[in-house]
Write an enzyme that holds these catalytic residues in place. Sequence first.
Site, PDB file in Angstrom:
ATOM      1  N   VAL A 140      13.084  16.502 -12.577  1.00  0.00           N
ATOM      2  CA  VAL A 140      12.920  16.564 -11.132  1.00  0.00           C
ATOM      3  C   VAL A 140      13.751  15.496 -10.430  1.00  0.00           C
ATOM      4  O   VAL A 140      14.500  15.782  -9.486  1.00  0.00           O
ATOM      5  CB  VAL A 140      11.434  16.423 -10.755  1.00  0.00           C
ATOM      6  CG1 VAL A 140      11.273  16.319  -9.240  1.00  0.00           C
ATOM      7  CG2 VAL A 140      10.626  17.598 -11.294  1.00  0.00           C
ATOM      8  N   LEU A 177       0.837  -1.188   0.000  1.00  0.00           N
ATOM      9  CA  LEU A 177       0.000   0.000   0.000  1.00  0.00           C
ATOM     10  C   LEU A 177       0.878   1.248   0.000  1.00  0.00           C
ATOM     11  O   LEU A 177       1.864   1.336   0.728  1.00  0.00           O
ATOM     12  CB  LEU A 177      -0.889   0.024   1.247  1.00  0.00           C
ATOM     13  CG  LEU A 177      -2.052  -0.960   1.316  1.00  0.00           C
ATOM     14  CD1 LEU A 177      -2.746  -0.843   2.671  1.00  0.00           C
ATOM     15  CD2 LEU A 177      -3.045  -0.712   0.203  1.00  0.00           C
ATOM     16  N   GLY A 229       2.335   2.462  -2.854  1.00  0.00           N
ATOM     17  CA  GLY A 229       2.949   2.504  -4.177  1.00  0.00           C
ATOM     18  C   GLY A 229       4.297   3.196  -4.218  1.00  0.00           C
ATOM     19  O   GLY A 229       5.013   3.307  -3.219  1.00  0.00           O
ATOM     20  N   THR A 230       4.643   3.678  -5.398  1.00  0.00           N
ATOM     21  CA  THR A 230       5.951   4.289  -5.646  1.00  0.00           C
ATOM     22  C   THR A 230       6.202   5.477  -4.731  1.00  0.00           C
ATOM     23  O   THR A 230       7.283   5.622  -4.157  1.00  0.00           O
ATOM     24  CB  THR A 230       6.066   4.720  -7.118  1.00  0.00           C
ATOM     25  OG1 THR A 230       6.033   3.554  -7.943  1.00  0.00           O
ATOM     26  CG2 THR A 230       7.367   5.476  -7.363  1.00  0.00           C
ATOM     27  N   HIS A 272       5.937  38.872   9.127  1.00  0.00           N
ATOM     28  CA  HIS A 272       7.338  39.277   8.981  1.00  0.00           C
ATOM     29  C   HIS A 272       8.148  38.708  10.143  1.00  0.00           C
ATOM     30  O   HIS A 272       7.699  38.759  11.287  1.00  0.00           O
ATOM     31  CB  HIS A 272       7.432  40.807   8.988  1.00  0.00           C
ATOM     32  CG  HIS A 272       8.842  41.323   8.956  1.00  0.00           C
ATOM     33  ND1 HIS A 272       9.612  41.326   7.815  1.00  0.00           N
ATOM     34  CD2 HIS A 272       9.628  41.834   9.946  1.00  0.00           C
ATOM     35  CE1 HIS A 272      10.797  41.838   8.075  1.00  0.00           C
ATOM     36  NE2 HIS A 272      10.831  42.151   9.370  1.00  0.00           N
ATOM     37  N   ALA A 297       2.311  12.853  -7.191  1.00  0.00           N
ATOM     38  CA  ALA A 297       1.450  12.142  -6.248  1.00  0.00           C
ATOM     39  C   ALA A 297       0.194  12.938  -5.932  1.00  0.00           C
ATOM     40  O   ALA A 297      -0.907  12.374  -5.879  1.00  0.00           O
ATOM     41  CB  ALA A 297       2.232  11.843  -4.971  1.00  0.00           C
ATOM     42  N   ARG A 312       9.756   8.624 -16.120  1.00  0.00           N
ATOM     43  CA  ARG A 312       9.062   7.396 -15.766  1.00  0.00           C
ATOM     44  C   ARG A 312       8.050   7.048 -16.860  1.00  0.00           C
ATOM     45  O   ARG A 312       7.538   7.934 -17.554  1.00  0.00           O
ATOM     46  CB  ARG A 312       8.342   7.543 -14.414  1.00  0.00           C
ATOM     47  CG  ARG A 312       9.306   7.804 -13.268  1.00  0.00           C
ATOM     48  CD  ARG A 312       8.584   7.917 -11.929  1.00  0.00           C
ATOM     49  NE  ARG A 312       7.941   6.675 -11.544  1.00  0.00           N
ATOM     50  CZ  ARG A 312       8.546   5.667 -10.917  1.00  0.00           C
ATOM     51  NH1 ARG A 312       9.838   5.760 -10.604  1.00  0.00           N
ATOM     52  NH2 ARG A 312       7.883   4.577 -10.581  1.00  0.00           N
TER      53      ARG A 312
END
Length: 465
Positions: free
Chosen positions: A182, A37, A39-40, A442, A317, A270
């Site tokens: 990236v 679960l 994924g990449t 600030h 993502a 990819r």
Amino acid sequence: MTDVDVLVLGAGSGGYATALRAAQLGLRVTLVERDRLGGTCLHQGCIPTKALLHAAEVADHVRDAAHVGVRASLEGIDMPAVNAYRDQVVSRLFKGLTGLVGSRGITVVAGEGRVTGPREVTVTDAAGVATVHTGRHLVLATGSMPRTLPAVPIDGRRVVTSEEALRLDRVPASVVVLGGGVIGCEFASIWRSLGAEVTLVEALPRLVAGEDEAASAALQRGFRKRGITVRTGSPVTGVKVEEGTAGPVTVALEGGDTLRADLLLVAVGRVARVDDLGFEAIGVRVERGLVVTDERCRTGVDGVYAVGDLTAGPQLAHRGFAQGMFVAEDIAGLSPAPVDPAAVPRVTYSRPEVASVGLTETEAVQAHGADAVRSLTYDLAGNGKAQILGTQGFVKLVRRVDGPLLGVHLVGDRVGDLVGEAQLMVGWEAHPEDVAPLVHAHPTLDEALGEACLALAGSPLHTHG
């Protein structure tokens, strides 16, 4: 055979977001996953690389400590310990996600899934046992994997993809990073901070080519200042690995130049996982390696959607999250608004960071004409927090003349934290005059967005440009 309201193939960002939102809306959900679960993004992408980037940032801070009067020295990098830290971060998030999915009553099926009929997936588990699962709606979310090049064979030791790079137990003395997108820029930044000599090679004329040209130029300047050698406009023609596990890699470039290093990272993007999964057999169109969908993520096959990296658009993502939630709501009959690609923020988490949302200046001119577009660049040299952090960069705004902001482009350390406000400005079609009166705390980097809007609205408080 099981039958549910929503059957999801793939439990990466897009897939599990679909499942969670659908379950939240009272739909019965089955989630099929070949690995783990998350994924990449969770296991081989976003999270582990950002953990390494944080370790790299700490190393840089220790090296620079004397500049702020702190006596410290960097004794070295314990790569197994860095990897253990990274794995702890991933493990905690994985446990949390597993618990969340379980608490929503989602059925998780582990194994290799393949589409074998209309809204039907056959899953083969580790023991070779196959089960058939069907749903009123099928959501394809099989994600992506590293792209490779025919001229650059991957051996997993000296020539690696980003997935093998994450598992290295050492810092290589020298690295050639092939690909200035990236992934390539982030790994180049990591390894340079950890002490490697880095050469970044990109076939295109500039780094992060999807970003505004000014941002690309600033990133390249920042890298060169850090000692990263950048070779743009330099396609690779071949790679040779010397015999033996300790042998160096020789990279041949177009024009005859060669580079030698201990390691070559192939980071040229990819590709979607679409092959041999049965998509086309049920009528799902695959063109140029991507599943074809409309703006509502529909494939053209009744009841079949596709989300995330296997569809055209930025492989991010958070785009997968947004599409997954959209599809779940669409199935539930809520009629949500489609995800606007132009409103999806982008961040390259290198040092310096590059963040943006909306159109580049070139894209804005192409869309509206040069006379209808105005841009302004506010240099971070005038920002107090940037001076404290010792970072250089800018905020660049692109607007329609007398109209809304079309794009915001940011360069500098930690500017990824500013892209949320930038997204609101572009997504809500704010005019600079709308943002200018808002009070920004600030000293913060966020002030730079306010200052830039003041300047573009014609009332700059401080010097800019």
